[in-house]
Design an enzyme around this catalytic site. Structure first.
Site, PDB file in Angstrom:
ATOM      1  N   CYS A  81       3.731  11.774   2.576  1.00 46.50           N
ATOM      2  CA  CYS A  81       2.925  10.594   2.260  1.00 46.50           C
ATOM      3  C   CYS A  81       2.922   9.628   3.433  1.00 46.50           C
ATOM      4  O   CYS A  81       3.947   9.405   4.077  1.00 46.50           O
ATOM      5  CB  CYS A  81       3.468   9.882   1.022  1.00 46.50           C
ATOM      6  SG  CYS A  81       2.552   8.358   0.681  1.00 46.50           S
TER       7      CYS A  81
ATOM      8  N   ASP B  53      -0.246  12.941   0.087  1.00 48.18           N
ATOM      9  CA  ASP B  53      -0.808  11.656  -0.342  1.00 48.18           C
ATOM     10  C   ASP B  53      -0.978  10.864   0.945  1.00 48.18           C
ATOM     11  O   ASP B  53      -0.061  10.169   1.379  1.00 48.18           O
ATOM     12  CB  ASP B  53       0.182  10.972  -1.306  1.00 48.18           C
ATOM     13  CG  ASP B  53      -0.310   9.605  -1.761  1.00 48.18           C
ATOM     14  OD1 ASP B  53      -1.509   9.315  -1.611  1.00 48.18           O
ATOM     15  OD2 ASP B  53       0.524   8.819  -2.262  1.00 48.18           O
TER      16      ASP B  53
ATOM     17  N   SER C 228      -0.290   3.583  -3.263  1.00 51.51           N
ATOM     18  CA  SER C 228       0.497   4.579  -3.983  1.00 51.51           C
ATOM     19  C   SER C 228       1.537   3.810  -4.786  1.00 51.51           C
ATOM     20  O   SER C 228       2.350   3.089  -4.211  1.00 51.51           O
ATOM     21  CB  SER C 228       1.192   5.508  -2.995  1.00 51.51           C
ATOM     22  OG  SER C 228       0.231   6.078  -2.130  1.00 51.51           O
TER      23      SER C 228
ATOM     24  N   TRP D  50      -3.358   8.608   3.910  1.00 49.70           N
ATOM     25  CA  TRP D  50      -4.416   7.615   4.077  1.00 49.70           C
ATOM     26  C   TRP D  50      -4.730   7.388   5.540  1.00 49.70           C
ATOM     27  O   TRP D  50      -3.904   7.389   6.357  1.00 49.70           O
ATOM     28  CB  TRP D  50      -4.009   6.255   3.491  1.00 49.70           C
ATOM     29  CG  TRP D  50      -2.778   6.240   2.662  1.00 49.70           C
ATOM     30  CD1 TRP D  50      -2.612   6.910   1.470  1.00 49.70           C
ATOM     31  CD2 TRP D  50      -1.547   5.553   2.901  1.00 49.70           C
ATOM     32  NE1 TRP D  50      -1.359   6.655   0.973  1.00 49.70           N
ATOM     33  CE2 TRP D  50      -0.691   5.820   1.838  1.00 49.70           C
ATOM     34  CE3 TRP D  50      -1.106   4.727   3.928  1.00 49.70           C
ATOM     35  CZ2 TRP D  50       0.610   5.316   1.761  1.00 49.70           C
ATOM     36  CZ3 TRP D  50       0.179   4.205   3.852  1.00 49.70           C
ATOM     37  CH2 TRP D  50       1.011   4.504   2.773  1.00 49.70           C
TER      38      TRP D  50
END
Ligand code: FAD
Ligand code: 2AM
Length: 620
Positions: free
Chosen positions: A573, A618, A405, A620
């Site tokens: 995130c 966002d 990011s 992961w």
């Protein structure tokens, strides 16, 4: 949408109707090459089952003229991955848009089409196999006939077993629909199967390393046909963000790039390289000198369709550095090839057992759970000495780019991309160390070094009106995109814009060890770029203190920002598996408390926030 739903082709309407009944179209949507590989495996299984009676045609969804062609197929199989927050792969975006248009139009345009879906995903992510599910649902709704139940392949365990099971069901489905009579006698081909390999052309007199490596400075990244065009960036700076009290590392990387446009919230893909140590170990296994120059070529007349080889000529050093995923676990489909090259019979038997139906539990224990890397496998099976052509074709997966990011704003840093990367350096359950490929590569780059990168647009965006309140939750390296957001806000402020409230929730282990960008955040707080800063230091006291605890403790403020006069946006995130789930639950609890409703009603409110773009992830 821009993709008009094609009317059904006239000739496809009639029964028996000009469709090529023996053709099975196998369409894949791949990000890292797995779905493509699986599509080829399915084609091979069909060939083995039905011989001349079937013509499997494998095609990338990106290259397939679906609007005109799909409704005319006799049988179409979809092998599609889900990526990120439930999205299709980049290569399937257009198909996805077209499918949505077809769904909206609602006409039964797929009548007469027989289809099946093998979905790829990972249960650690919230929208597991979302795209495969959508393809399956939409085709059925629009009149197609499902001939095999969808399987949702899970890459967090053995997805190749999922594929094997699906293929068994697929063949049963096809048998029922007239393919049974095409069955060819099983010749038990596995016993004398030839390992698919590329031809290797060794260049004798080519030693100009500069010329040799020129191609990989402009070409595509490692992902085969899923590769993106990559650009060259220069490393400006690499700086440690943790204090020297920390036992871990997180690096701040500044890349200098001229041509790349991005917005805060976008991702940058970095093409990493394996370390010299890893490369040397691999060369020893192969028994080939690292300076050997070679080119890989498709074998002529080879029945196995292999992905395009990487471009050559190339030294073995460059090939192993840039194209070979040497530290991830090998795929199960590599095991027959590994067994074929084992000169020691015990090793060959063991490798065959590991990829057999009886060896499933053992495979899970010794390979997956231990996260055995390909190089470790060669250590444990020292008699396995594959040829170069087989190694790159059938054993070693391509090294993939890693996404980050972007942690800067081009408004504040024109022509620069900042990355905030938590360095992976861990001990695996087997007790063996694992050093993350990309983060350890980034960590040792010096100013002036080259990096190959590619920008991927995201939907993670600041509101266009800077007065709209924002709530940002980003522990650890999850702070990255918010640093970009804050730089953007700071630039706007300097230009005289009014800023709305900005609540930032940051978490790390310890204030003294891994509180990254502390001074910057304090400065933004003073300037009003951040209006409230909440920090959770999980290991500075007995009890765990996490960002979601602070969210809930400050629920009235959070809810006021999110649901006040100016409807705010909530962002999260970082790590998907635990943190993002817990933050999601905290958000639901906040809604439940502040709206005085049931948990189910609160969940619906949270879902609506997501649909309105007011809850963005966002992760992961
Ligand atoms: P790798 O070598 O890929 O290893 C990484 C991890 O993979 C290990 O921790 C381990 O859990 C797992 N693993 C490794 N080998 C195995 C095995 N054999 N079996 C099972 N599991 C294994 N990271 C950041 O630090 N900052 C960011 O801003 C950031 N943004 C991201 C944005 C997106 C959209 C995505 C998808 C990821 C982002 N990441 C970010 C994560 C990043 O892409 C990399 O995954 C991370 O840096 C590790 O890469 P690596 O090559 O160093 O480690
Ligand atoms: P821990 O490692 O002490 O468990 C950044 O990685 C921070 O996120 C760390 O402080 C880490 O704490 C914390 N973290 C770990 N699991 C989490 C979870 N489920 N929710 C929120 N934060 C978490």
């Amino acid at each position: 949408g821009q993709h008009a739903a094609a009317p059904p082709p006239a000739d496809a309407q009639a029964a028996g109707d000009g469709r090529d009944e023996s053709r099975v179209r196998i369409l894949f949507g791949t990000q890292t090459g797995t779905a493509e590989k699986f599509a080829n495996q399915i084609a091979k299984a069909l060939g083995e089952a039905y011989g001349e009676g079937v013509t499997p045609v494998v095609e990338d969804l990106e290259e397939y003229a679906f609007a005109g062609a799909l409704a005319r197929e006799a049988v179409a199989l979809f092998v599609v991955a889900t990526y990120g927050d439930g999205d299709p792969t980049d290569s399937a975006m257009e198909f996805d848009g077209w499918l949505t248009d077809c769904e909206v139009a609602g006409e039964a345009i797929f009548e007469g089409l027989q289809y099946g879906v093998f979905a790829l995903g990972n249960t650690e992510y919230e929208h597991f196999c979302a795209f495969g599910k959508k393809v399956d649902r939409t085709l059925e709704q629009l009149g197609a006939e499902r001939i095999v139940k969808r399987t949702d392949g899970d890459d967090s365990s053995c997805i190749e077993d999922d594929l094997d099971d699906w293929i068994v069901n697929l063949l049963a489905g096809l048998d029922k629909r007239g393919f049974a009579e095409k069955r060819v006698q099983s010749t038990n081909g596995a016993a004398n199967e030839i390992v698919p390999a590329y031809d290797v052309v060794i260049a004798e007199n080519c030693r100009d390393e500069r010329k040799l490596s020129a191609y990989d400075r402009t070409g595509t990244s490692g992902g085969g046909s899923a590769g993106h065009t990559v650009s060259l960036a220069l490393v400006d700076e690499v700086r440690e963000l943790h204090s020297n009290l920390s036992e871990r590392s997180c690096v701040h990387v500044v890349l200098n790039t001229n041509e790349l446009n991005y917005e805060p919230g976008d991702h940058v893909a970095v093409v990493p390289e394996n370390s010299e140590e890893i490369v040397q170990e691999a060369a020893k296994v192969l028994g080939v000198d690292l300076d050997t120059v070679f080119t890989l070529k498709q074998q002529e007349g080879n029945p196995h369709k292999l992905p395009s080889p990487f471009p050559g000529p190339v030294t073995l050093r460059t090939a192993l550095k840039t194209f070979a995923d040497l530290t991830a676990s090998p795929r199960k489909s590599a095991f027959p090839a590994l067994a074929a090259f084992a000169t020691n019979q015990e090793e060959a038997q063991r490798l065959k057992f590991l990829c057999s139906a009886d060896g499933k539990a053992e495979y899970k224990k010794c390979v997956l759970d231990c996260r055995m890397s390909l190089l470790e496998l060669f250590q444990d099976f020292p008699s396995v000495k594959p040829t170069l052509g087989a190694f790159f074709a059938s054993i070693c997966p391509r090294l993939q780019p890693r996404y980050y990011s972007i942690s800067s704003s081009p408004a504040m840093h024109p022509n620069k991309i900042h990355i905030t990367a938590a360095v992976v350096d861990e001990v695996k359950p087997s007790g063996r160390p694992h050093k993350g490929v990309c983060t350890n590569w980034l960590k040792v780059q010096a100013p002036g070094a080259f990096a190959l990168i590619h920008v991927r647009k995201s939907h993670f965006r600041l509101p266009s009106d800077p007065e709209v309140p924002v709530i940002m939750v980003g522990p650890g390296a999850g702070l990255a995109p918010f640093r970009g957001f804050l730089q953007e806000r700071s630039t706007l402020q300097q230009k005289g814009h009014q800023l709305g409230p900005a609540l930032l929730f940051f978490g790390c282990r310890s204030r003294k060890k891994d509180y990254i960008y502390e001074e910057e955040l304090q400065q933004y707080l003073e300037d009003g770029v951040i209006t409230e800063l909440y920090t959770a230091f999980s290991r500075d006291q007995e009890e765990k203190d996490y960002v979601q605890h602070h969210l809930f403790a400050n629920r009235d403020k959070v809810w006021a920002a999110l649901n006040g006069g100016r409807k705010g946006v909530f962002y999260v995130c970082g790590e998907a598996a635990h943190m993002a789930r817990d933050v999601h639950d905290a958000l639901r609890d906040i809604v439940q408390h502040c709206q005085n409703c049931t948990a189910a009603e609160a969940e619906n409110v949270v879902k609506a926030l997501g649909d309105q773009g007011r809850y963005q992830k966002d992760i992961w």
